[in-house]
Design a protein around this motif. Structure first.
Motif: not given
Length: 533
Positions: A40-49, A160-169, A313-316
């Motif tokens: 999740s940490s790999m993708v979580a910051l993309n939306a916050a950039l 495999g679902s980690g990216a989805i949970f990262g986006f959602l969180g 949030l809608q994308t997640a």
């Protein structure tokens, strides 16, 4: 073949191979949440950039390294970290990784310099490098063969679902709080998991063979240099001397690593394992899968937010249904893999992903959620069908005392594949977008032309300030983006077809044999009959 459990592998009450079912379930839960946090940490910051750029005045290059610094440190240290866990104890490596990850994740909440954030993220990647291989190797050492595929399947499904949970969180946090809340979340999560991890047992290599530090330095440097070249390729261009030099240098160091491992009495990684069809199929399958997976996410996130107009949030939430096929197919690995075999599961999984990505090429700018969802579910089914079997193949090909290194190979192929996928998709998207849009902007001022051709996000931002001409610019930019996305998706789907063909030819089937071997055997059996009168 998988060896027996080391006699030194012990939990807090006794030996790991005598763990009760309840303790195994708890171990599986802890390991799965640990790896979920890392992914999740790999993708979580993309939306916050955008928020980080606004508050820290970070440049585009610095924003890129805030994300990639974590991935680069994680990728280059996986094999040495896995070997340390095997040698000195996997739970100890996991706890050390969680402690480093926790402190490094907390630091950016108090730092306001882009360079400080980049350094903190790289240190968090160091911690993640100790966490990932330890989680999987603890599972394979604790579960008997009869239950191992089920445990590995669940772990792989969660990963495999980690990216989805990262986006959602991330989407939920940014909806209510500032970007610093993401770092508080990971620091708090790491602290809780540190406490939970203290309740599980450990395991290690009973042989206590010395770690090959020369090999660790070579492979760590090889991956770091190669991934650095891949990360810089979309910015500098694939023909830039620095990019070519880094990629060539990484491959040269990897070849040197392979040669040294063949001569070592206690190699960090026995490269002869790649001769095994199951091990090489697992490594190649995961690489192709993550090239396509992260390349697809790079494109799809932009499409949903910039073209469809979704918020983060809608994308997640829109992407969250993708986790269902991945989790279901990962959790039922032990049911279908013995019946269909590695060859069928992985080759069909990659082919399903190719079909789903190819189908997305026909989406229009006015696409609805339902238009997008059916090809995404095809992609998710392919991910779920291929992820767990490839991981299981790698882990089952290596003796139990080397499970940390095997897990590191599994994780390293994921990270390298992800970096290549984002670089390939990003390069194609940028090049085709620029070439498609630039000729259509001759009537616009030069300053607008230069800005709009950088990216769709910049073009839409400029269009909002232009008045009547803004709608025309936005339409042209969206059209160019769709054309660029079409080309990128085509390349990714073509790579998946190549990967599927490789797996179909090279991988062992349900009977443990390869098609090539079966054909040779059949020709050998026919030969005597053909020469008889």
């Amino acid at each position: 073949m998988v060896g027996t459990l080391p006699r030194s592998a012990q939990d807090i009450d006794g030996e790991v191979d005598t763990l009760s079912p309840r303790k195994r379930v708890w171990l599986l839960a802890v390991a799965s949440v640990d790896v979920l946090m890392v992914i999740s940490s790999m993708v979580a910051l993309n939306a916050a950039l955008p928020d980080i750029a606004l508050q820290t005045s970070a440049t585009q290059a610095q924003l890129t390294w805030i994300v990639d610094g974590y991935t680069l440190a994680l990728a280059c240290l996986l094999l040495p970290a896995g070997a340390i866990g095997d040698r000195y104890g996997r739970r100890g490596a996991l706890l050390a990784g969680l402690a480093i990850f926790c402190l490094a994740s907390l630091a950016p909440a108090f730092l306001d310099s882009p360079m400080q954030i980049i350094v903190a993220r790289a240190v968090a990647g160091v911690g993640a490098a100790f966490i990932m291989p330890a989680t999987l190797s603890l599972l394979t050492a604790a579960f008997p063969k009869s239950e191992r595929n089920k445990a590995v399947g669940i772990w792989a499904g969660v990963a495999g679902s980690g990216a989805i949970f990262g986006f959602l969180g991330t989407g939920l946090l940014l909806h209510y709080f500032s970007w610093q809340s993401i770092f508080y979340m990971f620091a708090g999560g790491a602290l809780l998991m540190f406490i939970a991890t203290c309740t599980i047992g450990s395991s290690r290599d009973e042989t206590a063979a010395p770690i090959d530090w020369i090999g660790a330095a070579l492979i760590g440097t090889a991956i770091a240099v190669f991934v650095l070249g891949v990360v810089e390729a979309p910015v500098r261009g694939w023909t830039d001397p620095a990019v070519i030099g880094c990629m060539a240098g990484g491959l040269t160091l990897a070849a040197l690593f392979a040669l040294t491992q063949l001569r070592r009495k206690h190699p960090l990684l026995d490269v002869r394992l790649f001769r095994r069809p199951d091990f090489s199929t697992g490594a190649a399958g995961i690489t192709f899968l993550f090239i396509a997976n992260f390349g697809f996410f790079f494109i799809e996130m932009q499409f949903m937010q910039l073209v469809m107009g979704y918020s983060a949030l809608q994308t997640a939430f829109a992407l969250s249904p993708l986790a269902v096929p991945v989790l279901v197919l990962g959790g039922t690995l032990h049911l279908y893999l013995p019946k269909v075999g590695l060859r069928f599961a992985v080759s069909v999984g990659l082919l399903l992903m190719a079909v789903g990505l190819f189908s997305m090429r026909y989406l229009q700018a006015d696409a609805t959620f339902l238009d997008v969802m059916w090809p995404l579910l095809i992609v998710a089914s392919g991910i779920g069908l291929a992820t767990a079997p490839t991981t299981s193949a790698i882990m089952n090909a290596v003796p139990d005392e080397k499970q940390g290194v095997a897990s590191a190979v599994n994780d390293a192929t994921r990270e390298v594949g992800a970096a290549i996928g984002i670089a390939v998709a990003g390069s194609i998207l940028a090049a085709v977008y620029h070439s498609a849009l630039a000729p259509k902007l001759a009537a616009f001022p030069e300053q607008i032309r230069d800005t709009a051709t950088d990216s769709l996000a910049y073009a839409l931002s400029v269009s909002e300030q232009m008045g009547p001409q803004g709608g025309q610019l936005a339409g042209l930019a969206e059209e160019a983006f769709m054309q660029a996305a079409d080309q990128a998706l085509f390349v990714l789907s073509a790579l998946l077809v190549v990967g599927s063909a490789f797996v179909a030819i090279w991988s062992p089937g349900r009977d443990g044999r390869q098609w090539a071997a079966v054909r040779r055997m059949r020709r050998h059996r026919r030969a005597p009959a053909e020469v008889q009168p």
